[in-house]
Write an enzyme that holds these catalytic residues in place. Structure first.
Site, PDB file in Angstrom:
ATOM      1  N   GLU A 281       0.793  -1.227   0.000  1.00  0.00           N
ATOM      2  CA  GLU A 281       0.000   0.000   0.000  1.00  0.00           C
ATOM      3  C   GLU A 281       0.827   1.279   0.000  1.00  0.00           C
ATOM      4  OE1 GLU A 281      -2.924  -0.285   3.128  1.00  0.00           O
ATOM      5  OE2 GLU A 281      -3.983  -1.886   2.102  1.00  0.00           O
TER       6      GLU A 281
ATOM      7  N   GLU B 161      -6.012  -8.001  -0.222  1.00  0.00           N
ATOM      8  CA  GLU B 161      -6.626  -7.791   1.097  1.00  0.00           C
ATOM      9  C   GLU B 161      -8.076  -7.412   0.898  1.00  0.00           C
ATOM     10  OE1 GLU B 161      -4.848  -4.958   3.835  1.00  0.00           O
ATOM     11  OE2 GLU B 161      -2.847  -5.753   3.409  1.00  0.00           O
TER      12      GLU B 161
HETATM   13  C1  FCB Z   1      -4.778  -2.177   5.233  1.00  0.00           C
HETATM   14  C2  FCB Z   1      -3.460  -2.609   5.798  1.00  0.00           C
HETATM   15  C3  FCB Z   1      -3.546  -3.662   6.860  1.00  0.00           C
HETATM   16  C4  FCB Z   1      -4.729  -3.448   7.761  1.00  0.00           C
HETATM   17  C5  FCB Z   1      -5.975  -3.268   6.938  1.00  0.00           C
HETATM   18  C6  FCB Z   1      -7.235  -3.110   7.758  1.00  0.00           C
HETATM   19  O1  FCB Z   1      -4.691  -0.864   4.775  1.00  0.00           O
HETATM   20  O2  FCB Z   1      -2.635  -3.104   4.777  1.00  0.00           O
HETATM   21  O3  FCB Z   1      -2.332  -3.680   7.562  1.00  0.00           O
HETATM   22  O4  FCB Z   1      -4.486  -2.373   8.582  1.00  0.00           O
HETATM   23  O5  FCB Z   1      -5.848  -2.149   6.115  1.00  0.00           O
END
Ligand code: FCB
Length: 440
Positions: free
Chosen positions: A167, A351
């Protein structure tokens, strides 16, 4: 759950994700100090000033944790490596205990039939590098390349996939413009530099890993679907600007070798000298692209200096993070990323998940909301696939309840509940639902 493995094409991979600082217990095993230790120790930054010093104690409990990943039927485990655990000062002397840990962790995945999907940087910059300017300093690209070399010389032969940086928007904008994550800087010049150096560092790490003969290298970007809060042209403009900074900057840099005009309009005066010449490195060819997706944002124009954008609360049901639940955004991003940036390159949802209150009742955690959230986002993946988007896998954030950064331990994202006093793990309903779906 409505979905099951057999609803997806043969070879589609399911995984779950974690990150080092959020679970390992950073105080153990000779890791160096990181910017998250410093940020957490500064009053007002983190809820209850909680840190990752102990976290889930995954450092000693990793075998049992990986047993849970394997028993659910996941194919892959996405984890991250702590720079400060490998190189406590960020450069120079290696912490052999740290290298040994990641070596054992890798083998423990392979012994359980799990594909190791590594991230080199999930935010715990060694404090000693922050002293030298951290992401503001162009030299960070070389420091990061050297760190990548040290750790991948040891475990690179056994990685299924690697992404250099988790990210980049969070590393650069959230942490250097909004100041909400470590190092907590609010400065447009620092932000512009971080926005560029994070991609330069990514490219240098890819070059290092290619030279080591490694394959299946990618990038992981986070996306928030940006929509105008009303139908004024000002709101449309605000949403487009937000989209440029948040979503398009990194994909454009990586896949087009340019930054979007709507973001450069504010950042160009603050960019480091010669930034235009770095795209050949930033564009080092990739094998896949990962999207982290949670929510959308509604935007309106704001008074004040660029980017003059304000978030407006939306009407949809929200998770415990106050994030609106909007699976449509995932579908839109998968389509748009493929059609405008990545073409035939495999995409992964690296994610996706939600925080909820999740209390233990007689040994159970009933998190039906999470089951529905995952199900509805899997539907978005299927819709995109049906329209020809090459989505090859989906990772749930997260395996365990963990350290949710500035929000401390109260935002529970895990498929597995963690009691932060006893460290006892209890699989939630979502874990059992996924297990059934993956084995079906
Ligand atoms: C993302 C992150 C992870 C976690 C999730 C909820 O942005 O990569 O570490 O904090 O959000």
């Amino acid at each position: 759950m409505r979905h099951k493995r057999s609803d997806f094409p043969e070879g589609f991979l399911f995984g779950t994700a974690t990150s080092s600082y959020q679970i390992e217990g950073h105080a153990q095993g000779g890791a160096g100090r990181s910017i998250w230790d410093d940020f957490a120790a500064t009053p007002g930054n983190v809820v209850r000033a909680e840190s990752g010093a102990r976290a889930c104690d995954h450092y000693t409990r990793y075998e049992a944790d990986l047993d849970l990943v394997a028993a659910a039927g996941f194919d892959c485990y996405r984890f991250s490596l702590s720079w400060a655990r490998v190189l406590p000062e960020g450069r120079g002397a290696v912490n052999t205990e740290g290298l040994d840990f990641y070596d054992r962790l890798t083998d423990a995945m392979l012994e359980r039939g799990l594909k190791p999907a590594a991230t080199l940087y999930h935010w715990e910059l060694p404090s000693a590098l922050q002293d030298m300017g951290g992401w503001r300093n162009r030299d960070i690209a070389s420091w990061f390349a050297d760190y990548s070399q040290v750790i991948m010389e040891r475990i690179g032969d056994r990685m299924w996939s690697v992404a250099p940086i988790n990210e980049p928007w969070c590393v650069a904008w959230l942490s250097h413009f909004m100041g909400l994550h470590a190092p907590g800087v609010r400065d447009i010049r620092a932000a512009a530099r971080a926005m560029h150096h994070v991609l330069l560092a990514h490219g240098r790490a890819i070059e290092v890993m290619r030279a080591l003969g490694m394959a299946n290298l990618g990038a992981v970007v986070n996306m928030e679907w940006a929509m105008p809060a009303d139908d004024t042209p000002e709101a449309a403009q605000a949403a487009a600007r937000y989209d440029a900074i948040y979503n398009r900057w990194f994909l454009s840099g990586l896949f087009k070798g340019a930054y979007p005009a709507l973001a450069l309009e504010g950042l160009e005066p603050h960019m480091p000298k010669g930034w235009q010449n770095d795209f050949p490195t930033i564009q080092a060819p990739l094998d896949w692209c990962g999207l982290n997706y949670y929510t959308r944002k509604l935007l309106a124009a704001d008074a004040g200096p660029w980017p003059a954008v304000r978030e407006v609360e939306g009407p949809l049901p929200k998770t415990l993070m106050d994030w609106e639940i909007f699976p449509e955004g995932l579908y839109q991003f998968l389509k748009r990323t493929a059609s405008e940036y990545t073409g035939d390159l495999p995409l992964y949802v690296t994610e996706n998940g939600m925080a909820s209150r999740d209390v233990l009742q007689d040994g159970h955690v009933y998190d039906e909301g999470r089951v529905a959230y995952i199900d509805n986002h899997l539907e978005a993946v299927r819709r995109a696939q049906a329209e020809g988007v090459p989505v090859d896998g989906y990772f749930v954030w997260s395996l365990l309840d963990n350290y949710e950064w500035a929000l401390g331990y109260e935002k529970r994202f895990g498929l597995v509940h963690v009691d932060f006093d006893t460290l006892v793990r209890t699989p939630k309903s979502s874990y059992h639902a996924l297990t059934a779906a993956l084995k079906a």
